[in-house]
Design a protein around this motif. Structure first.
Motif, mmCIF file in Angstrom:
data_model
loop_
_atom_site.group_PDB
_atom_site.id
_atom_site.type_symbol
_atom_site.label_atom_id
_atom_site.label_comp_id
_atom_site.label_asym_id
_atom_site.label_seq_id
_atom_site.Cartn_x
_atom_site.Cartn_y
_atom_site.Cartn_z
ATOM 1 N N VAL A 176 15.676 17.166 1.117
ATOM 2 C CA VAL A 176 15.268 15.976 1.875
ATOM 3 C C VAL A 176 14.338 15.104 1.045
ATOM 4 C CG1 VAL A 176 13.916 15.189 3.875
ATOM 5 C CG2 VAL A 176 15.573 17.049 4.133
ATOM 6 N N CYS A 177 14.610 13.795 1.068
ATOM 7 C CA CYS A 177 13.731 12.819 0.434
ATOM 8 C C CYS A 177 13.809 11.527 1.243
ATOM 9 C CB CYS A 177 14.143 12.567 -1.013
ATOM 10 S SG CYS A 177 15.793 11.833 -1.200
ATOM 11 N N GLY A 178 12.897 10.581 0.971
ATOM 12 C CA GLY A 178 12.994 9.287 1.639
ATOM 13 C C GLY A 178 11.670 8.735 2.142
ATOM 14 N N ILE A 179 11.774 7.830 3.104
ATOM 15 C CA ILE A 179 10.637 7.120 3.698
ATOM 16 C C ILE A 179 10.727 7.302 5.224
ATOM 17 C CG2 ILE A 179 9.516 4.864 3.941
ATOM 18 C CD1 ILE A 179 11.031 3.905 1.465
ATOM 19 N N ARG A 180 9.701 7.536 5.923
ATOM 20 C CA ARG A 180 8.330 7.836 5.624
ATOM 21 C C ARG A 180 8.125 9.341 5.587
ATOM 22 N NH1 ARG A 180 4.905 3.413 9.158
ATOM 23 N NH2 ARG A 180 3.211 4.714 8.384
ATOM 24 N N THR A 181 7.244 9.777 4.716
ATOM 25 C CA THR A 181 6.998 11.202 4.505
ATOM 26 C C THR A 181 6.779 11.948 5.803
ATOM 27 O OG1 THR A 181 5.930 10.600 2.414
ATOM 28 C CG2 THR A 181 5.555 12.841 3.232
ATOM 29 N N ALA B 171 0.821 -1.213 0.000
ATOM 30 C CA ALA B 171 0.000 0.000 0.000
ATOM 31 C C ALA B 171 0.854 1.262 0.000
ATOM 32 C CB ALA B 171 -0.920 0.008 1.221
ATOM 33 N N VAL B 172 2.135 1.159 -0.343
ATOM 34 C CA VAL B 172 3.031 2.323 -0.320
ATOM 35 C C VAL B 172 2.545 3.393 -1.290
ATOM 36 C CG1 VAL B 172 4.618 1.463 -2.106
ATOM 37 C CG2 VAL B 172 5.475 2.986 -0.290
ATOM 38 N N SER B 173 2.742 4.634 -0.913
ATOM 39 C CA SER B 173 2.263 5.749 -1.731
ATOM 40 C C SER B 173 3.072 5.956 -3.000
ATOM 41 C CB SER B 173 2.299 7.040 -0.904
ATOM 42 O OG SER B 173 3.642 7.369 -0.558
ATOM 43 N N ASN B 174 4.335 5.539 -2.985
ATOM 44 C CA ASN B 174 5.229 5.846 -4.095
ATOM 45 C C ASN B 174 6.126 4.644 -4.393
ATOM 46 O OD1 ASN B 174 6.914 6.991 -5.983
ATOM 47 N ND2 ASN B 174 7.769 8.563 -4.617
ATOM 48 N N PRO B 175 5.599 3.639 -5.090
ATOM 49 C CA PRO B 175 6.400 2.441 -5.359
ATOM 50 C C PRO B 175 7.621 2.702 -6.229
ATOM 51 C CG PRO B 175 4.332 2.379 -6.596
ATOM 52 C CD PRO B 175 4.230 3.532 -5.644
ATOM 53 N N ASP B 176 7.668 3.856 -6.912
ATOM 54 C CA ASP B 176 8.803 4.204 -7.768
ATOM 55 C C ASP B 176 9.818 5.098 -7.069
ATOM 56 O OD1 ASP B 176 7.690 2.788 -9.928
ATOM 57 O OD2 ASP B 176 6.441 4.511 -10.457
ATOM 58 N N ILE B 177 9.843 5.060 -5.752
ATOM 59 C CA ILE B 177 10.697 5.992 -5.017
ATOM 60 C C ILE B 177 12.174 5.841 -5.376
ATOM 61 C CG2 ILE B 177 10.823 4.490 -2.965
ATOM 62 C CD1 ILE B 177 10.954 7.172 -1.334
ATOM 63 N N VAL B 178 12.637 4.630 -5.655
ATOM 64 C CA VAL B 178 14.052 4.454 -6.008
ATOM 65 C C VAL B 178 14.393 5.258 -7.267
ATOM 66 C CG1 VAL B 178 15.772 2.790 -6.823
ATOM 67 C CG2 VAL B 178 14.359 2.244 -4.832
ATOM 68 N N ASP B 179 13.518 5.224 -8.252
ATOM 69 C CA ASP B 179 13.755 5.985 -9.479
ATOM 70 C C ASP B 179 13.813 7.486 -9.197
ATOM 71 O OD1 ASP B 179 13.754 3.621 -10.923
ATOM 72 O OD2 ASP B 179 11.638 3.791 -11.475
ATOM 73 N N GLN B 180 12.890 7.950 -8.360
ATOM 74 C CA GLN B 180 12.856 9.377 -8.031
ATOM 75 C C GLN B 180 14.110 9.798 -7.270
ATOM 76 O OE1 GLN B 180 10.822 10.477 -10.051
ATOM 77 N NE2 GLN B 180 9.002 11.203 -8.983
ATOM 78 N N VAL B 181 14.496 8.974 -6.299
ATOM 79 C CA VAL B 181 15.704 9.279 -5.537
ATOM 80 C C VAL B 181 16.924 9.293 -6.453
ATOM 81 C CG1 VAL B 181 17.278 8.408 -3.754
ATOM 82 C CG2 VAL B 181 14.811 8.498 -3.314
ATOM 83 N N ASN B 182 17.011 8.340 -7.353
ATOM 84 C CA ASN B 182 18.160 8.297 -8.260
ATOM 85 C C ASN B 182 18.237 9.541 -9.138
ATOM 86 O OD1 ASN B 182 19.801 6.051 -7.744
ATOM 87 N ND2 ASN B 182 18.335 4.660 -8.691
ATOM 88 N N THR C 92 9.378 11.168 -1.710
ATOM 89 C CA THR C 92 9.130 10.542 -0.413
ATOM 90 C C THR C 92 8.058 9.479 -0.607
ATOM 91 O OG1 THR C 92 7.324 12.001 0.355
ATOM 92 C CG2 THR C 92 9.598 12.727 0.772
ATOM 93 N N ALA C 93 7.915 8.640 0.395
ATOM 94 C CA ALA C 93 6.880 7.603 0.352
ATOM 95 C C ALA C 93 6.385 7.336 1.763
ATOM 96 C CB ALA C 93 7.432 6.311 -0.255
ATOM 97 N N THR C 94 5.136 6.900 1.845
ATOM 98 C CA THR C 94 4.587 6.536 3.138
ATOM 99 C C THR C 94 3.471 5.523 2.957
ATOM 100 O OG1 THR C 94 3.915 7.387 5.296
ATOM 101 C CG2 THR C 94 2.853 8.379 3.349
ATOM 102 N N PHE C 95 2.710 5.299 4.027
ATOM 103 C CA PHE C 95 1.723 4.226 4.067
ATOM 104 C C PHE C 95 0.452 4.709 4.767
ATOM 105 C CE2 PHE C 95 6.052 2.761 4.418
ATOM 106 C CZ PHE C 95 6.146 1.847 3.387
#
Length: 200
Positions: free
Chosen positions: A109-114, A22-33, A139-142
């Motif tokens: 700042v970026c990352g988990i959890r928002t 149920a993560v908000s941003n499953p593509d977070i690795v791409d965004q961080v990169n 960022t991503a959260t749940f």
């Protein structure tokens, strides 16, 4: 003013929890990169932060082997990898000293959890005198269940419960409380200057 990119808790621990579906941003690795590539291109410091809960036996206990960056994220030589045991990235680490030593006065700042480690780090950073750009789409959260909800429910039950704060609402709340108070809300496109899919 020198800037540093702070990548918070984008670690395998989260993918080992059922709530990851149920993560908000499953593509977070791409965004961080994308942020990392832009920061490196500008010669900015990139700092990687991991969260450890030693002795818990949980996926956030380093003994589990999951307190490591998600696949697809690779620090370069000389980029600090800091391990914290508090929600913010400063209290239990040498992050402030590292930033000061490098003459950094502004953070991205970026990352988990928002709303948790990212927001808390942002608030503390502001109090320490840093300017902060909070890159909301990196960022991503749940979803967050109500505080008296049964602990043994499935992810589907949590998401379906009308009293659950859905992930999108959690992100929106963080945007409202940070913007103009503790940080400037930015997007990956704004920070990198390159819209996703653009051809250089």
């Amino acid at each position: 003013m020198k800037n540093a990119l702070i990548v918070i808790d984008v670690q395998e621990s989260f993918r080992r929890r059922p709530l990851w579906e149920a993560v908000s941003n499953p593509d977070i690795v791409d965004q961080v990169n994308r942020l990392v590539a832009a920061a490196r291109e500008r010669g900015e410091l990139v700092v990687w932060v991991l969260h450890n809960e030693p002795g818990t036996g949980d996926v956030f206990d380093a003994a589990s082997g999951f307190v490591r960056l998600m696949d697809g994220l690779e620090p370069r030589e000389g980029e600090p990898v800091i391990v914290k045991t508090s929600l913010n990235s400063f209290t239990t680490t040498n992050l402030h000293q590292t930033l000061t030593r490098n003459g950094v006065g502004k953070l991205t700042v970026c990352g988990i959890r928002t709303e948790q480690c990212c927001e808390t780090t942002t608030r503390v950073a502001f109090d320490l005198g840093y300017e902060v750009d909070f890159v909301v789409d990196a960022t991503a959260t749940f979803p967050i269940p109500r505080r008296d909800a049964p602990a043994d429910r499935s992810v589907a039950e949590i998401v379906a419960d009308p009293s659950t704060m859905q992930a999108a609402d959690v992100v929106e709340r963080t945007v409202f409380v940070l913007d103009g108070r503790f940080a400037t809300i930015r997007t990956v496109d704004e920070v990198t200057g390159v819209p996703v899919g653009a051809v250089g």
